[in-house]
Design a protein around this motif. Structure first.
Motif, mmCIF file in Angstrom:
data_model
loop_
_atom_site.group_PDB
_atom_site.id
_atom_site.type_symbol
_atom_site.label_atom_id
_atom_site.label_comp_id
_atom_site.label_asym_id
_atom_site.label_seq_id
_atom_site.Cartn_x
_atom_site.Cartn_y
_atom_site.Cartn_z
ATOM 1 N N GLU A 87 0.827 -1.203 0.000
ATOM 2 C CA GLU A 87 0.000 0.000 0.000
ATOM 3 C C GLU A 87 0.868 1.262 0.000
ATOM 4 O O GLU A 87 0.467 2.293 0.520
ATOM 5 N N ASP A 88 2.028 1.157 -0.624
ATOM 6 C CA ASP A 88 2.962 2.279 -0.687
ATOM 7 C C ASP A 88 2.794 2.982 -2.034
ATOM 8 O O ASP A 88 3.166 2.437 -3.076
ATOM 9 N N PRO A 89 2.226 4.200 -2.050
ATOM 10 C CA PRO A 89 2.010 4.870 -3.337
ATOM 11 C C PRO A 89 3.296 5.180 -4.076
ATOM 12 O O PRO A 89 3.324 5.178 -5.316
ATOM 13 N N ASP A 90 4.369 5.453 -3.333
ATOM 14 C CA ASP A 90 5.644 5.747 -3.993
ATOM 15 C C ASP A 90 6.146 4.522 -4.745
ATOM 16 O O ASP A 90 6.655 4.639 -5.868
ATOM 17 N N CYS A 95 6.984 1.611 -9.904
ATOM 18 C CA CYS A 95 6.667 0.515 -10.830
ATOM 19 C C CYS A 95 6.152 1.065 -12.155
ATOM 20 O O CYS A 95 6.617 0.677 -13.237
ATOM 21 N N GLU A 96 5.183 1.988 -12.059
ATOM 22 C CA GLU A 96 4.601 2.558 -13.269
ATOM 23 C C GLU A 96 5.656 3.290 -14.096
ATOM 24 O O GLU A 96 5.704 3.158 -15.328
ATOM 25 N N PRO A 105 -4.176 -0.914 -6.856
ATOM 26 C CA PRO A 105 -4.701 0.356 -7.344
ATOM 27 C C PRO A 105 -3.590 1.246 -7.904
ATOM 28 O O PRO A 105 -2.417 1.090 -7.550
ATOM 29 N N PRO A 106 -3.933 2.205 -8.754
ATOM 30 C CA PRO A 106 -2.937 3.167 -9.224
ATOM 31 C C PRO A 106 -2.365 3.972 -8.066
ATOM 32 O O PRO A 106 -2.992 4.127 -7.022
ATOM 33 N N ALA A 107 -1.171 4.503 -8.283
ATOM 34 C CA ALA A 107 -0.475 5.222 -7.215
ATOM 35 C C ALA A 107 -1.306 6.369 -6.663
ATOM 36 O O ALA A 107 -1.335 6.597 -5.449
#
Length: 458
Positions: A87-90, A95-96, A105-107
């Motif tokens: 659950e790390d948006p960074d 990755c993206e 989910p998307p960042a």
């Protein structure tokens, strides 16, 4: 579909993801720390890469090593499992940016919902009921005192970036608020690198009910029913089951609808869990969103026949959901017990050791998700989960009887090693639990002098 998936995790969830990938014909890459070199997923995966030492901050929580391994292996996607970087948006953004699909989910969605205080506000906008609480995070003790006085005691202080029970403190009186506030912030900083906290009214007698959702990139969302996760210690789950026993049908339907409504309102994509508290009058309030596969996902798979990991991978590859709500059929009842290397007689403190004797249950409609093999050292570096034992039958009583048999059959023994197995059997025998009349305070209320259930006779 992806050609190669790197699994950025360890233990039973890494092996569980690898199994579905193999069934789908997808090549897998396992990453491992030096402490996990001999674990089953390392042998099972098509390729395995050592990414660092036992310290998770230098291996499983170190994005550069994981991304380098993925690029070298030619991975199209990274499945993060649960915990660690899931659950790390960074990490999702890295990755993206690296041209690798993140199975989740998307960042920008993770960033928006990872802050539990922000998620509360978003859910209020979507029309989901909330417990009285702070408007966003609370940054100083005097503000915490004002909020607590306004919403009324008892209150619970929660980590804004948290989960898994870490950083939570229940406060019953104003005199206890200041030290609990500082303790919660310290725990949050240590666990998540983020000391921000928020406050909510605390319900002493409530049930913890969560709803599993699946959402795709094309605006479709379905729920896979609910799970009751009310048997907990220190706000961490021990026993989960589906369906939730004794839940009125109207409340059940309303919970399902609220979760789907919340998912669509936030643009959610992938597998996620909306968590709620249900009070003694059947009123429910939103608690938080877990943006990953849950430890307890097998109970949902057992009652629906849906492989949630498979659906995660298909959605991450851009496919529309194969399921519509009418396609989801619920049958029977399933229960999951978490067998942990913990000592219930010492407040569930971790009790690691080397596994010298191992007997795991089998038989009809009995599932065991584990990565433990004889001779393995369970260390203090990682979560103390040994195995997830899951049973199914046509109704709850039969599923619980089967679980009791499965736990009786289970033996995990070695020097210094303690497990939650005998305590779990005591929970199953408790009349409040057996009647489905238990709440999140069950473990606290269970008599310390209760006669223990006999352990396996090996």
């Amino acid at each position: 579909m992806f050609g190669t998936v790197l699994i950025a995790n360890r233990g039973e969830i890494a092996l569980r993801v690898a199994r579905t990938c193999r069934e789908m014909g997808v090549r897998t890459v396992a990453v491992y720390s030096t402490a996990d070199a001999g674990t089953p997923v390392v042998r099972f995966a098509d390729e395995a890469v050592c990414i660092g030492p036992a310290d998770p901050h230098r291996s499983y929580l170190y994005p550069p090593a994981i991304i380098e391994a993925a690029l070298r292996a030619g991975a199209d996607a990274i499945h993060p499992g649960y915990g660690f970087l899931s659950e790390d948006p960074d990490f999702a953004e890295i990755c993206e940016d690296s041209g690798i699909a993140f199975v989740g989910p998307p960042a920008q969605v993770i960033a928006r919902l990872a802050d539990k205080a922000v998620a509360r506000t978003l859910m209020a906008t979507a029309g989901l009921p909330l417990l009285p609480g702070s408007d966003g995070t609370v940054d100083d003790p005097s503000r915490a005192r004002d909020v607590a006085a306004a919403i009324g005691y008892p209150v619970i202080i929660k980590a804004a970036a948290g989960g898994g029970g870490r950083g939570m403190c229940v406060v019953s009186s104003p005199a206890d608020l200041a030290p609990a506030y500082e303790e919660s912030r310290a725990q949050a900083r240590a666990a998540f690198g983020d000391s921000r906290v928020y406050l909510e009214r605390y319900l002493r007698r409530a049930r913890h009910i969560e709803v599993q959702v699946l959402c795709d990139r094309h605006g479709n969302a379905v729920h896979l029913g609910e799970r009751d996760c009310s048997v907990q210690r220190r706000h961490q789950k021990l026993v989960e089951e589906s369906p939730a026993p004794g839940l009125p049908d109207g409340v059940r339907r309303a919970l399902h609808a609220a979760a789907v409504r919340g998912a669509l309102a936030t643009g959610y994509i992938g597998a996620g869990t909306f968590e709620f508290l249900v009070d003694e009058d059947g009123r429910f309030t939103f608690m938080e969103i877990n943006q990953r596969i849950q430890v307890e996902h097998p109970v949902t798979e057992m009652v629906t026949g849906v492989d949630i990991v498979r659906e995660q991978l298909l959605v991450a590859a851009g496919r529309p959901l194969r399921l519509r709500q009418d396609d989801v059929a619920f049958r029977g009842a399933a229960v999951e017990c978490r067998l942990n290397a913990e000592d219930p007689d010492r407040d569930f403190r971790p009790a690691p050791g080397t596994v010298e004797r191992l007997t795991l249950p089998g038989g009809p409609f009995t599932r065991v998700d584990t990565h433990i093999v004889p001779g393995e050292r369970i260390t203090s570096h990682y979560d103390p989960l040994i195995a997830k034992i899951v049973t199914w039958d046509e109704d709850r009583d039969l599923a619980l009887d089967r679980m009791d048999r499965a736990l009786y059959e289970t033996e995990v023994a070695g020097p210094g090693l303690h497990t939650t197995g005998p305590f779990l059997r005591t929970v199953l025998a408790d009349p409040r639990f057996r009647a489905g009349a238990h709440h999140t305070d069950l473990v606290e209320r269970m008599s310390a002098s209760a006669e223990p259930v006999p352990t396996a006779g090996h």
